[in-house]
Design an enzyme around this catalytic site. Structure first.
Site, PDB file in Angstrom:
ATOM      1  N   LYS A  39       0.827  -1.218   0.000  1.00  0.00           N
ATOM      2  CA  LYS A  39       0.000   0.000   0.000  1.00  0.00           C
ATOM      3  C   LYS A  39       0.858   1.264   0.000  1.00  0.00           C
ATOM      4  O   LYS A  39       0.661   2.152  -0.808  1.00  0.00           O
ATOM      5  CB  LYS A  39      -0.892   0.060   1.251  1.00  0.00           C
ATOM      6  N   ARG A  63      -9.226   1.206   9.000  1.00  0.00           N
ATOM      7  CA  ARG A  63      -8.805  -0.158   9.294  1.00  0.00           C
ATOM      8  C   ARG A  63      -9.878  -0.923  10.052  1.00  0.00           C
ATOM      9  O   ARG A  63      -9.682  -2.084  10.374  1.00  0.00           O
ATOM     10  CB  ARG A  63      -7.553  -0.115  10.163  1.00  0.00           C
ATOM     11  N   ARG A  84      11.768  -6.014   5.383  1.00  0.00           N
ATOM     12  CA  ARG A  84      11.552  -4.576   5.217  1.00  0.00           C
ATOM     13  C   ARG A  84      12.462  -3.782   6.146  1.00  0.00           C
ATOM     14  O   ARG A  84      12.663  -4.134   7.297  1.00  0.00           O
ATOM     15  CB  ARG A  84      10.087  -4.242   5.535  1.00  0.00           C
ATOM     16  N   ARG A  86      11.639  -2.162  11.649  1.00  0.00           N
ATOM     17  CA  ARG A  86      10.581  -1.632  12.512  1.00  0.00           C
ATOM     18  C   ARG A  86      10.287  -2.649  13.599  1.00  0.00           C
ATOM     19  O   ARG A  86      10.201  -3.831  13.334  1.00  0.00           O
ATOM     20  CB  ARG A  86       9.317  -1.408  11.678  1.00  0.00           C
ATOM     21  N   ARG A 141      -0.237  -8.894  13.673  1.00  0.00           N
ATOM     22  CA  ARG A 141      -0.828  -7.900  12.775  1.00  0.00           C
ATOM     23  C   ARG A 141      -1.701  -8.580  11.727  1.00  0.00           C
ATOM     24  O   ARG A 141      -2.735  -8.039  11.329  1.00  0.00           O
ATOM     25  CB  ARG A 141       0.273  -7.059  12.116  1.00  0.00           C
TER      26      ARG A 141
HETATM   27  P1  ADP Z   1       1.359  -1.844   7.787  1.00  0.00           P
HETATM   28  O1  ADP Z   1       0.453  -1.383   6.700  1.00  0.00           O
HETATM   29  O2  ADP Z   1       2.663  -2.294   7.270  1.00  0.00           O
HETATM   30  O3  ADP Z   1       0.722  -2.786   8.756  1.00  0.00           O
HETATM   31  P2  ADP Z   1       1.264   0.777   9.007  1.00  0.00           P
HETATM   32  O4  ADP Z   1       2.509   1.568   8.935  1.00  0.00           O
HETATM   33  O5  ADP Z   1       0.120   1.138   8.153  1.00  0.00           O
HETATM   34  O6  ADP Z   1       1.736  -0.693   8.757  1.00  0.00           O
HETATM   35  O7  ADP Z   1       0.729   0.743  10.510  1.00  0.00           O
HETATM   36  C1  ADP Z   1       1.560   0.414  11.603  1.00  0.00           C
HETATM   37  C2  ADP Z   1       0.750   0.338  12.894  1.00  0.00           C
HETATM   38  O8  ADP Z   1       0.156   1.629  13.174  1.00  0.00           O
HETATM   39  C3  ADP Z   1      -0.443  -0.613  12.877  1.00  0.00           C
HETATM   40  O9  ADP Z   1      -0.063  -1.949  13.162  1.00  0.00           O
HETATM   41  C4  ADP Z   1      -1.322  -0.007  13.983  1.00  0.00           C
HETATM   42  O10 ADP Z   1      -0.835  -0.317  15.272  1.00  0.00           O
HETATM   43  C5  ADP Z   1      -1.141   1.481  13.786  1.00  0.00           C
HETATM   44  N1  ADP Z   1      -2.167   2.049  12.871  1.00  0.00           N
HETATM   45  C6  ADP Z   1      -1.938   2.619  11.641  1.00  0.00           C
HETATM   46  N2  ADP Z   1      -3.091   3.019  11.081  1.00  0.00           N
HETATM   47  C7  ADP Z   1      -4.081   2.685  11.948  1.00  0.00           C
HETATM   48  C8  ADP Z   1      -5.498   2.816  11.941  1.00  0.00           C
HETATM   49  N3  ADP Z   1      -6.146   3.365  10.902  1.00  0.00           N
HETATM   50  N4  ADP Z   1      -6.194   2.365  13.013  1.00  0.00           N
HETATM   51  C9  ADP Z   1      -5.566   1.816  14.069  1.00  0.00           C
HETATM   52  N5  ADP Z   1      -4.232   1.657  14.146  1.00  0.00           N
HETATM   53  C10 ADP Z   1      -3.484   2.080  13.102  1.00  0.00           C
END
Ligand code: ADP
Ligand code: ZN
Length: 209
Positions: A13, A88, A122, A153, A164
């Site tokens: 994404k 999400r 990553r 990370r 996750r």
């Molecule tokens: P990825 O898409 O690789 O899982 P992101 O960088 O989008 O990682 O998100 C990392 C973390 O940030 C998520 O695992 C969550 O803990 C938090 N997070 C990001 N966006 C949201 C959201 N819309 N709602 C709740 N938690 C979020």
């Protein structure tokens, strides 16, 4: 143009959104990146988010909804934007629907096994947040854009990745049906080569503008 990239962690994404952002001159709103910035800066949102993010859990809806509402209200979002990582949960999607109408939803699909492989390889720049994969770094340890050190990370550690994924299937996957019903969703194979994916996206956007 108001776009959303939906899909599991590691589907690409952020990478696709960054390319589209550059090409169409609209900002990429990556909630994960915003949270990591906030955590680094130690803001109140950052402090509140940290325990969830580090464990691969979702940050509470009310925190995320307010964060995105504020971000979208900024002047640089007037001509459109790309959401990456939000919504999400169905509750987040319903809240978003009250203040914003999306034009296209790209649904990136990918197998769980590929996700684990991608995320464990990553690396992110600790300074600017640019992302890389070990398979393409050739041993390089610093960011191409700013020279910052590349790190794994905390939430890309294998045991957290499994967390996750479980969270994704339970809380985020229902959004596919939610957005399918709008008739604005288009599927995108996350296993495609990057340039093929980008071509597919460009084709879809041709018909929107
Ligand atoms: P990825 O898409 O690789 O899982 P992101 O960088 O989008 O990682 O998100 C990392 C973390 O940030 C998520 O695992 C969550 O803990 C938090 N997070 C990001 N966006 C949201 C959201 N819309 N709602 C709740 N938690 C979020
Ligand atoms: Zn950097």
């Amino acid at each position: 143009m108001k776009l959303l990239f939906l899909g599991p962690p590691g589907a690409g994404k952020g990478t696709q959104a960054a390319i589209v952002s550059e090409r169409y001159g609209i900002p990429q709103i990556s909630t994960g990146a915003i949270l990591r910035e906030a955590m680094k800066a130690g803001t109140s949102v950052g402090l509140r988010a940290k325990e969830y993010v580090d464990q691969g859990q979702l940050v509470p809806d009310e925190v995320m909804i307010e964060l995105v509402r504020d971000r979208i209200a900024q002047p640089d979002c007037e001509g459109g934007f790309i959401l990456d990582g939000f919504p999400r949960t169905v509750a987040q999607a319903e809240a978003l629907g009250e203040f914003c109408e999306l034009d296209v939803i790209f649904n990136l699909t990918i197998q769980d096994e590929a996700i684990v492989k991608r995320l464990s390889g990553r690396r992110v720049c600790g300074d600017c947040g640019a992302t890389y994969h070990t398979s393409r770094l050739g041993g390089r340890l610093n960011c191409e854009q700013c020279g910052g050190a590349l790190i794994l990370r905390k939430d890309d550690a294998p045991e957290t990745v499994l967390n996750r994924l479980a969270v994704y299937h339970k809380q985020t996957a229902p959004l596919e049906a939610y957005y399918e019903a709008t008739g604005k969703m288009t599927a995108l194979d996350g296993a495609l080569a990057l340039d093929e994916g980008v071509r597919h996206i460009a084709n879809v956007l041709e018909n929107v503008r």
